[in-house]
Design a protein around this motif. Structure first.
Motif, PDB file in Angstrom:
ATOM      1  N   ASP A  36      19.117-131.528  45.839  1.00 54.69           N
ATOM      2  CA  ASP A  36      19.697-130.424  46.602  1.00 54.69           C
ATOM      3  C   ASP A  36      20.188-129.320  45.660  1.00 54.69           C
ATOM      4  N   ALA A  37      20.831-129.733  44.574  1.00 54.55           N
ATOM      5  CA  ALA A  37      21.388-128.769  43.622  1.00 54.55           C
ATOM      6  C   ALA A  37      20.279-127.963  42.954  1.00 54.55           C
ATOM      7  N   GLN A  38      19.182-128.603  42.619  1.00 51.26           N
ATOM      8  CA  GLN A  38      18.077-127.893  41.985  1.00 51.26           C
ATOM      9  C   GLN A  38      17.436-126.894  42.939  1.00 51.26           C
ATOM     10  N   GLU A  39      17.333-127.270  44.225  1.00 54.94           N
ATOM     11  CA  GLU A  39      16.810-126.334  45.231  1.00 54.94           C
ATOM     12  C   GLU A  39      17.728-125.124  45.347  1.00 54.94           C
ATOM     13  N   ALA A  40      19.025-125.383  45.409  1.00 57.49           N
ATOM     14  CA  ALA A  40      19.998-124.297  45.531  1.00 57.49           C
ATOM     15  C   ALA A  40      19.965-123.395  44.307  1.00 57.49           C
ATOM     16  N   LEU A  41      19.931-123.990  43.124  1.00 59.22           N
ATOM     17  CA  LEU A  41      19.946-123.198  41.894  1.00 59.22           C
ATOM     18  C   LEU A  41      18.735-122.288  41.805  1.00 59.22           C
ATOM     19  N   ALA A  42      17.565-122.798  42.144  1.00 56.29           N
ATOM     20  CA  ALA A  42      16.348-121.989  42.083  1.00 56.29           C
ATOM     21  C   ALA A  42      16.408-120.819  43.061  1.00 56.29           C
ATOM     22  N   ALA A  43      16.869-121.086  44.279  1.00 55.76           N
ATOM     23  CA  ALA A  43      16.927-120.037  45.299  1.00 55.76           C
ATOM     24  C   ALA A  43      17.962-118.980  44.947  1.00 55.76           C
ATOM     25  N   LEU A  44      19.115-119.404  44.466  1.00 55.52           N
ATOM     26  CA  LEU A  44      20.201-118.466  44.172  1.00 55.52           C
ATOM     27  C   LEU A  44      19.915-117.627  42.932  1.00 55.52           C
ATOM     28  N   LEU A  45      19.319-118.225  41.914  1.00 51.93           N
ATOM     29  CA  LEU A  45      19.001-117.466  40.699  1.00 51.93           C
ATOM     30  C   LEU A  45      17.893-116.447  40.933  1.00 51.93           C
ATOM     31  N   ALA A  46      17.103-116.651  41.978  1.00 48.82           N
ATOM     32  CA  ALA A  46      16.013-115.716  42.293  1.00 48.82           C
ATOM     33  C   ALA A  46      16.492-114.540  43.137  1.00 48.82           C
ATOM     34  N   ALA A  47      17.753-114.585  43.601  1.00 47.21           N
ATOM     35  CA  ALA A  47      18.277-113.541  44.490  1.00 47.21           C
ATOM     36  C   ALA A  47      18.895-112.403  43.695  1.00 47.21           C
ATOM     37  N   ASP A  48      18.804-111.192  44.248  1.00 44.61           N
ATOM     38  CA  ASP A  48      19.477-110.050  43.631  1.00 44.61           C
ATOM     39  C   ASP A  48      20.927-109.953  44.095  1.00 44.61           C
ATOM     40  N   VAL A  49      21.169-110.359  45.366  1.00 44.99           N
ATOM     41  CA  VAL A  49      22.510-110.338  45.947  1.00 44.99           C
ATOM     42  C   VAL A  49      22.693-111.619  46.750  1.00 44.99           C
ATOM     43  N   ILE A  50      23.898-112.192  46.700  1.00 38.22           N
ATOM     44  CA  ILE A  50      24.196-113.364  47.518  1.00 38.22           C
ATOM     45  C   ILE A  50      25.538-113.175  48.213  1.00 38.22           C
ATOM     46  N   GLY A  51      25.660-113.748  49.402  1.00 37.79           N
ATOM     47  CA  GLY A  51      26.939-113.774  50.095  1.00 37.79           C
ATOM     48  C   GLY A  51      27.793-114.890  49.524  1.00 37.79           C
ATOM     49  N   PHE A  52      29.103-114.684  49.510  1.00 44.78           N
ATOM     50  CA  PHE A  52      29.992-115.607  48.804  1.00 44.78           C
ATOM     51  C   PHE A  52      31.315-115.762  49.548  1.00 44.78           C
ATOM     52  N   ILE A  91      32.628-132.020  42.560  1.00 46.45           N
ATOM     53  CA  ILE A  91      32.850-130.916  41.627  1.00 46.45           C
ATOM     54  C   ILE A  91      31.773-130.899  40.552  1.00 46.45           C
ATOM     55  N   ALA A  92      31.477-132.060  39.987  1.00 44.55           N
ATOM     56  CA  ALA A  92      30.471-132.151  38.919  1.00 44.55           C
ATOM     57  C   ALA A  92      29.112-131.669  39.407  1.00 44.55           C
ATOM     58  N   LEU A  93      28.744-132.081  40.626  1.00 40.78           N
ATOM     59  CA  LEU A  93      27.463-131.651  41.181  1.00 40.78           C
ATOM     60  C   LEU A  93      27.470-130.153  41.463  1.00 40.78           C
ATOM     61  N   ALA A  94      28.547-129.666  42.066  1.00 40.63           N
ATOM     62  CA  ALA A  94      28.629-128.253  42.428  1.00 40.63           C
ATOM     63  C   ALA A  94      28.568-127.347  41.205  1.00 40.63           C
ATOM     64  N   LEU A  95      29.213-127.748  40.135  1.00 41.20           N
ATOM     65  CA  LEU A  95      29.283-126.890  38.957  1.00 41.20           C
ATOM     66  C   LEU A  95      27.931-126.683  38.292  1.00 41.20           C
ATOM     67  N   THR A  96      26.990-127.604  38.489  1.00 39.33           N
ATOM     68  CA  THR A  96      25.655-127.404  37.921  1.00 39.33           C
ATOM     69  C   THR A  96      24.986-126.171  38.509  1.00 39.33           C
ATOM     70  N   VAL A  97      25.459-125.759  39.692  1.00 40.15           N
ATOM     71  CA  VAL A  97      24.930-124.558  40.347  1.00 40.15           C
ATOM     72  C   VAL A  97      25.914-123.403  40.243  1.00 40.15           C
ATOM     73  N   LEU A  98      27.180-123.675  40.559  1.00 38.14           N
ATOM     74  CA  LEU A  98      28.169-122.600  40.630  1.00 38.14           C
ATOM     75  C   LEU A  98      28.378-121.904  39.294  1.00 38.14           C
ATOM     76  N   GLN A  99      28.436-122.655  38.214  1.00 36.93           N
ATOM     77  CA  GLN A  99      28.700-122.046  36.916  1.00 36.93           C
ATOM     78  C   GLN A  99      27.654-121.002  36.538  1.00 36.93           C
ATOM     79  N   PRO A 100      26.358-121.332  36.517  1.00 38.13           N
ATOM     80  CA  PRO A 100      25.382-120.311  36.129  1.00 38.13           C
ATOM     81  C   PRO A 100      25.223-119.178  37.141  1.00 38.13           C
ATOM     82  N   VAL A 101      25.392-119.474  38.420  1.00 36.49           N
ATOM     83  CA  VAL A 101      25.183-118.443  39.447  1.00 36.49           C
ATOM     84  C   VAL A 101      26.364-117.476  39.512  1.00 36.49           C
TER      85      VAL A 101
END
Length: 207
Positions: A36-52, A91-101
């Protein structure tokens, strides 16, 4: 009080706005595994703008300090990703995505009233957010002094009514299993912000 001739008749009152339907639950992803985290990371890093946005378990006792955020929501145009951060494993799982994004300077993060969200993410997770736009102040028109909320923005840009139930707002966001209503509310907060930003930019004449 009896009515007077100057009061509007019921038929003259403005009609109730149609409801804002929000993102389909089928497009909401609760990130619970490495896949799930890898899917999220790929989609979010490909976006120019994201809602937060973030959600925290409410505090009711005097002097009680919030341990939030307990949920972090990030949305692309097509999907909303929800990260549960109430447990060390979450937290550990979330940070693999949240930190870089969230630390990316190339991805614009948009939302409403983000000051507290930014502070809590830095305090709890050490994330330094970059390239953040708070729509509460960015969307204020000339002469407006108060920040614009998501509900008012949905009404202004879409002519619709965003449901903001206090019963859902004050629910326990740290629960391991969230209800469909919680998931819908949380996803809409992030996704609606992105939709509003897109409409605002489309309506703004190019300089």
């Amino acid at each position: 009080m009896k009515g007077t001739a100057t009061q509007a008749l019921p038929s003259e009152l403005p009609p109730e706005l149609p409801p804002y339907l929000g993102i389909d639950l089928a497009q909401v992803r609760l990130v619970r595994s490495d896949a799930d985290a890898q899917e999220a990371l790929a989609a979010l890093l490909a976006a120019d703008v994201i809602g937060f946005d973030t959600e925290s378990k409410p505090t009711f006792a005097k002097g009680e300090v919030s341990t939030g955020p307990h949920l972090v929501q990030l949305a692309t145009d097509q999907l909303a990703f929800l990260f549960q951060t109430a447990t060390p494993a979450g937290i550990a799982l979330a940070l693999t995505v949240l930190q870089p994004v969230l630390a990316s300077s190339s991805i614009l993060k948009v939302g409403f009233g983000l000051g507290d969200d930014v502070r809590r993410l830095k305090s709890k997770f050490g994330i330094e957010l970059r390239n953040v736009l708070d729509l509460s102040t960015a969307l204020r028109r000339r002469g407006e002094k108060n920040p614009l909320g998501a509900r008012s923005a949905v009404e202004r840009f879409f002519g619709q009514r965003l449901q903001k139930s206090k019963r859902i707002t004050t629910t326990n966001w740290s629960l391991p299993r969230l209800s469909e209503k919680q998931l819908q509310y949380a996803a809409d907060d992030a996704h609606a912000a992105l939709k509003i930003y897109r409409r605002w930019k489309a309506d703004t004449p190019a300089v």
